[in-house]
Design a protein around this motif. Structure first.
Motif, PDB file in Angstrom:
ATOM      1  N   GLY A   1      -0.647  -9.888  24.712  1.00 12.07           N
ATOM      2  CA  GLY A   1      -0.124 -10.629  25.843  1.00 12.07           C
ATOM      3  C   GLY A   1       0.889 -11.678  25.466  1.00 12.07           C
ATOM      4  N   GLN A   2       1.093 -11.899  24.169  1.00  9.50           N
ATOM      5  CA  GLN A   2       2.077 -12.872  23.711  1.00  9.50           C
ATOM      6  C   GLN A   2       3.188 -12.164  22.933  1.00  9.50           C
ATOM      7  OE1 GLN A   2       0.085 -15.965  21.511  1.00  9.50           O
ATOM      8  NE2 GLN A   2      -0.953 -16.780  23.316  1.00  9.50           N
ATOM      9  N   GLU A   3       4.405 -12.732  23.007  1.00  2.54           N
ATOM     10  CA  GLU A   3       5.545 -12.074  22.388  1.00  2.54           C
ATOM     11  C   GLU A   3       5.765 -12.474  20.930  1.00  2.54           C
ATOM     12  OE1 GLU A   3       5.641 -13.228  25.436  1.00  2.54           O
ATOM     13  OE2 GLU A   3       6.137 -11.486  26.646  1.00  2.54           O
ATOM     14  N   LYS A   4       5.338 -13.662  20.540  1.00  2.00           N
ATOM     15  CA  LYS A   4       5.649 -14.160  19.199  1.00  2.00           C
ATOM     16  C   LYS A   4       4.855 -13.419  18.139  1.00  2.00           C
ATOM     17  CE  LYS A   4       6.139 -18.328  16.423  1.00  2.00           C
ATOM     18  NZ  LYS A   4       6.021 -19.790  16.361  1.00  2.00           N
ATOM     19  N   HIS A   5       5.566 -12.907  17.134  1.00  2.00           N
ATOM     20  CA  HIS A   5       4.951 -12.221  16.011  1.00  2.00           C
ATOM     21  C   HIS A   5       5.070 -13.099  14.761  1.00  2.00           C
ATOM     22  CE1 HIS A   5       5.141  -7.885  17.736  1.00  2.00           C
ATOM     23  NE2 HIS A   5       5.130  -8.770  18.713  1.00  2.00           N
ATOM     24  N   GLU A   6       3.996 -13.148  13.994  1.00  2.95           N
ATOM     25  CA  GLU A   6       3.994 -13.933  12.757  1.00  2.95           C
ATOM     26  C   GLU A   6       3.873 -12.988  11.565  1.00  2.95           C
ATOM     27  OE1 GLU A   6       1.251 -17.308  10.461  1.00  2.95           O
ATOM     28  OE2 GLU A   6       0.712 -16.605  12.471  1.00  2.95           O
ATOM     29  N   PHE A   7       4.654 -13.253  10.532  1.00  3.65           N
ATOM     30  CA  PHE A   7       4.620 -12.432   9.328  1.00  3.65           C
ATOM     31  C   PHE A   7       4.015 -13.232   8.176  1.00  3.65           C
ATOM     32  CE2 PHE A   7       7.797 -10.427  11.932  1.00  3.65           C
ATOM     33  CZ  PHE A   7       7.652  -9.070  11.669  1.00  3.65           C
ATOM     34  N   ILE A   8       3.027 -12.630   7.503  1.00  4.18           N
ATOM     35  CA  ILE A   8       2.358 -13.281   6.375  1.00  4.18           C
ATOM     36  C   ILE A   8       2.448 -12.359   5.158  1.00  4.18           C
ATOM     37  CG2 ILE A   8       0.174 -14.171   5.482  1.00  4.18           C
ATOM     38  CD1 ILE A   8      -0.662 -14.815   8.289  1.00  4.18           C
ATOM     39  N   GLU A   9       2.911 -12.912   4.042  1.00  2.73           N
ATOM     40  CA  GLU A   9       2.971 -12.147   2.800  1.00  2.73           C
ATOM     41  C   GLU A   9       1.583 -12.106   2.166  1.00  2.73           C
ATOM     42  OE1 GLU A   9       5.642 -10.631   1.671  1.00  2.73           O
ATOM     43  OE2 GLU A   9       7.079 -11.447   3.121  1.00  2.73           O
ATOM     44  N   ALA A  10       1.169 -10.924   1.721  1.00  2.81           N
ATOM     45  CA  ALA A  10      -0.124 -10.776   1.048  1.00  2.81           C
ATOM     46  C   ALA A  10       0.087 -10.717  -0.464  1.00  2.81           C
ATOM     47  CB  ALA A  10      -0.834  -9.521   1.527  1.00  2.81           C
ATOM     48  N   ALA A  11      -0.875 -11.236  -1.196  1.00  2.72           N
ATOM     49  CA  ALA A  11      -0.813 -11.236  -2.661  1.00  2.72           C
ATOM     50  C   ALA A  11      -1.761 -10.177  -3.209  1.00  2.72           C
ATOM     51  CB  ALA A  11      -1.188 -12.611  -3.204  1.00  2.72           C
ATOM     52  N   GLU A  12      -1.377  -9.557  -4.319  1.00  2.21           N
ATOM     53  CA  GLU A  12      -2.223  -8.526  -4.922  1.00  2.21           C
ATOM     54  C   GLU A  12      -3.394  -9.203  -5.638  1.00  2.21           C
ATOM     55  OE1 GLU A  12      -1.750  -4.374  -7.468  1.00  2.21           O
ATOM     56  OE2 GLU A  12      -0.037  -5.733  -7.216  1.00  2.21           O
ATOM     57  N   ALA A  13      -4.601  -8.833  -5.209  1.00  2.00           N
ATOM     58  CA  ALA A  13      -5.802  -9.451  -5.766  1.00  2.00           C
ATOM     59  C   ALA A  13      -6.547  -8.513  -6.708  1.00  2.00           C
ATOM     60  CB  ALA A  13      -6.738  -9.878  -4.635  1.00  2.00           C
ATOM     61  N   GLY A  14      -6.133  -7.289  -6.785  1.00  2.00           N
ATOM     62  CA  GLY A  14      -6.766  -6.295  -7.648  1.00  2.00           C
ATOM     63  C   GLY A  14      -5.962  -5.015  -7.556  1.00  2.00           C
ATOM     64  N   GLU A  15      -6.422  -3.959  -8.176  1.00  2.00           N
ATOM     65  CA  GLU A  15      -5.687  -2.698  -8.153  1.00  2.00           C
ATOM     66  C   GLU A  15      -5.670  -2.121  -6.738  1.00  2.00           C
ATOM     67  OE1 GLU A  15      -6.647   0.332 -10.870  1.00  2.00           O
ATOM     68  OE2 GLU A  15      -5.684  -0.657 -12.545  1.00  2.00           O
ATOM     69  N   GLY A  16      -4.516  -2.206  -6.092  1.00  2.00           N
ATOM     70  CA  GLY A  16      -4.368  -1.675  -4.745  1.00  2.00           C
ATOM     71  C   GLY A  16      -4.979  -2.537  -3.660  1.00  2.00           C
ATOM     72  N   VAL A  17      -5.449  -3.738  -4.013  1.00  2.00           N
ATOM     73  CA  VAL A  17      -6.060  -4.653  -3.031  1.00  2.00           C
ATOM     74  C   VAL A  17      -5.137  -5.850  -2.830  1.00  2.00           C
ATOM     75  CG1 VAL A  17      -8.035  -6.121  -2.484  1.00  2.00           C
ATOM     76  CG2 VAL A  17      -8.387  -3.936  -3.660  1.00  2.00           C
ATOM     77  N   TYR A  18      -4.829  -6.150  -1.561  1.00  2.00           N
ATOM     78  CA  TYR A  18      -3.905  -7.241  -1.229  1.00  2.00           C
ATOM     79  C   TYR A  18      -4.568  -8.145  -0.194  1.00  2.00           C
ATOM     80  CZ  TYR A  18      -0.602  -4.123  -3.513  1.00  2.00           C
ATOM     81  OH  TYR A  18       0.034  -3.307  -4.419  1.00  2.00           O
ATOM     82  N   GLU A  19      -4.416  -9.464  -0.386  1.00  2.00           N
ATOM     83  CA  GLU A  19      -5.108 -10.424   0.473  1.00  2.00           C
ATOM     84  C   GLU A  19      -4.182 -11.536   0.945  1.00  2.00           C
ATOM     85  OE1 GLU A  19      -8.375 -11.847  -1.833  1.00  2.00           O
ATOM     86  OE2 GLU A  19      -9.591 -10.033  -1.526  1.00  2.00           O
ATOM     87  N   ALA A  20      -4.534 -12.090   2.111  1.00  2.00           N
ATOM     88  CA  ALA A  20      -3.839 -13.261   2.652  1.00  2.00           C
ATOM     89  C   ALA A  20      -4.829 -14.027   3.518  1.00  2.00           C
ATOM     90  CB  ALA A  20      -2.620 -12.850   3.471  1.00  2.00           C
ATOM     91  N   GLU A  21      -4.591 -15.336   3.661  1.00  2.00           N
ATOM     92  CA  GLU A  21      -5.467 -16.175   4.479  1.00  2.00           C
ATOM     93  C   GLU A  21      -4.768 -16.560   5.771  1.00  2.00           C
ATOM     94  OE1 GLU A  21      -6.725 -19.471   2.102  1.00  2.00           O
ATOM     95  OE2 GLU A  21      -8.430 -18.362   1.270  1.00  2.00           O
ATOM     96  N   ARG A  22      -5.547 -16.625   6.840  1.00  2.00           N
ATOM     97  CA  ARG A  22      -4.985 -16.967   8.163  1.00  2.00           C
ATOM     98  C   ARG A  22      -6.057 -17.677   8.976  1.00  2.00           C
ATOM     99  NH1 ARG A  22      -3.374 -17.355  13.235  1.00  2.00           N
ATOM    100  NH2 ARG A  22      -1.537 -16.215  13.925  1.00  2.00           N
ATOM    101  N   THR A  23      -5.669 -18.749   9.667  1.00  2.00           N
ATOM    102  CA  THR A  23      -6.573 -19.451  10.579  1.00  2.00           C
ATOM    103  C   THR A  23      -6.093 -19.194  12.004  1.00  2.00           C
ATOM    104  OG1 THR A  23      -7.027 -21.181   8.953  1.00  2.00           O
ATOM    105  CG2 THR A  23      -7.531 -21.682  11.261  1.00  2.00           C
ATOM    106  N   PHE A  24      -6.963 -18.647  12.838  1.00  2.00           N
ATOM    107  CA  PHE A  24      -6.626 -18.328  14.227  1.00  2.00           C
ATOM    108  C   PHE A  24      -7.002 -19.506  15.119  1.00  2.00           C
ATOM    109  CE2 PHE A  24      -7.162 -14.312  12.079  1.00  2.00           C
ATOM    110  CZ  PHE A  24      -6.094 -13.548  12.561  1.00  2.00           C
ATOM    111  N   SER A  25      -6.036 -20.043  15.829  1.00  2.00           N
ATOM    112  CA  SER A  25      -6.272 -21.226  16.658  1.00  2.00           C
ATOM    113  C   SER A  25      -6.755 -20.872  18.062  1.00  2.00           C
ATOM    114  CB  SER A  25      -4.985 -22.058  16.768  1.00  2.00           C
ATOM    115  OG  SER A  25      -3.944 -21.276  17.326  1.00  2.00           O
ATOM    116  N   GLU A  26      -6.701 -19.584  18.424  1.00  2.00           N
ATOM    117  CA  GLU A  26      -7.144 -19.154  19.752  1.00  2.00           C
ATOM    118  C   GLU A  26      -8.017 -17.910  19.631  1.00  2.00           C
ATOM    119  OE1 GLU A  26      -3.766 -18.399  22.181  1.00  2.00           O
ATOM    120  OE2 GLU A  26      -3.051 -20.468  22.177  1.00  2.00           O
ATOM    121  N   SER A  27      -8.990 -17.822  20.525  1.00  2.00           N
ATOM    122  CA  SER A  27      -9.812 -16.613  20.555  1.00  2.00           C
ATOM    123  C   SER A  27      -9.054 -15.516  21.300  1.00  2.00           C
ATOM    124  CB  SER A  27     -11.148 -16.904  21.255  1.00  2.00           C
ATOM    125  OG  SER A  27     -10.914 -17.315  22.598  1.00  2.00           O
TER     126      SER A  27
END
Length: 258
Positions: free
Chosen positions: A207-233
């Protein structure tokens, strides 16, 4: 003295009322931005192998042409192929972004325009047919049968495209508002971990138009992670972009934040 006190009281009430009205007006004046639209334009009619083709993307937002797109690329993948080619588009003015490509082989090609502009992403796709791939497929199939009949080794040819990249998305425990969340993906190509890739999470709330892009870091072989805090349910869409050399894949996931 009593009259002065009453006068000050009226003045304070008036100032507070004015501030309240200004705040309400500013909230009403705020408008939700319109989505960017991308018109992917490909040549029409019969194309011959070896022809130079101009690929165009016309980018608009409402009634306005978008002249400040952050990135416009064309992804080209032949049906039945396992690799894709990315072409950087050049801005021609009036919201038009284009690139030229010479198609040397007959076939059916999937063209995807990847457009990032004004905190949004849009990627429409169309098919482009060069030559007569159906006739070529018939000849190849006939040749395969002939080889088999002569007792020689025959090979199977797949003509539909199936991606060899798999994306397994994990969001950890139940997602809650204002709590740091670990977004994790396990990515494999042809059954093996895909390492040293560029992974981006494209996140937006339904329902919202704004898109956010987050770069993920490689945490293991083929595993990539990033942290995000959601301010709305609510319900969020996450598009996982996978890029490595000529490889470019993306896969959508839906999560719920409570």
């Amino acid at each position: 003295m009593k009259k002065i006190s009453l006068l000050f009281a009226f003045l304070i009430v008036g100032v507070l009322a004015a501030c309240s009205n200004d705040g309400g007006q500013s909230e009403q004046d705020q408008e939700v931005p319109e989505l960017i639209e991308v018109d992917l334009r490909l040549p029409e009619g019969q194309l011959e192998a070896g022809a130079a083709v101009v690929l165009e993307a016309a980018v608009t937002q409402g009634n306005e042409v978008v002249e400040d797109a952050n990135e416009v690329k064309f992804e080209i993948r032949e049906e039945g192929g396992t690799e894709s080619e990315m072409l950087e588009a050049e801005h021609k003015g009036k919201g038009i972004y284009s690139a030229e490509k010479q198609f040397d082989s007959e076939g059916t090609y999937k063209i995807t325009a990847h457009v990032t502009a004004r905190d949004m992403h849009n990627m429409p796709s169309k098919e482009l047919i060069v030559g007569n791939p159906a006739e070529q497929e018939h000849h190849e199939h006939h040749d395969d049968n002939s080889t088999s009949d002569s007792g020689e080794e025959s090979h199977e040819h797949g003509h539909g495209h199936e991606s060899t990249v798999t994306v397994d998305f994990q969001s950890g425990t139940e997602l809650k508002v204002n709590e740091k969340t670990n977004l994790s993906v396990s990515i494999q190509e042809a059954g093996k971990p895909l390492t040293q890739a560029e992974i981006r999470f494209e996140i937006w709330k339904e329902g919202q138009e704004k898109h956010e892009f987050i770069e993920a870091a490689e945490a293991g072989e083929g595993v990539y992670e990033a942290e995000r805090t959601f301010s709305e349910s609510g319900t969020y869409q996450i598009n996982v972009h996978v890029t490595k050399e000529s490889l470019h894949e993306h896969q959508m996931f839906t999560i719920t934040v409570k």
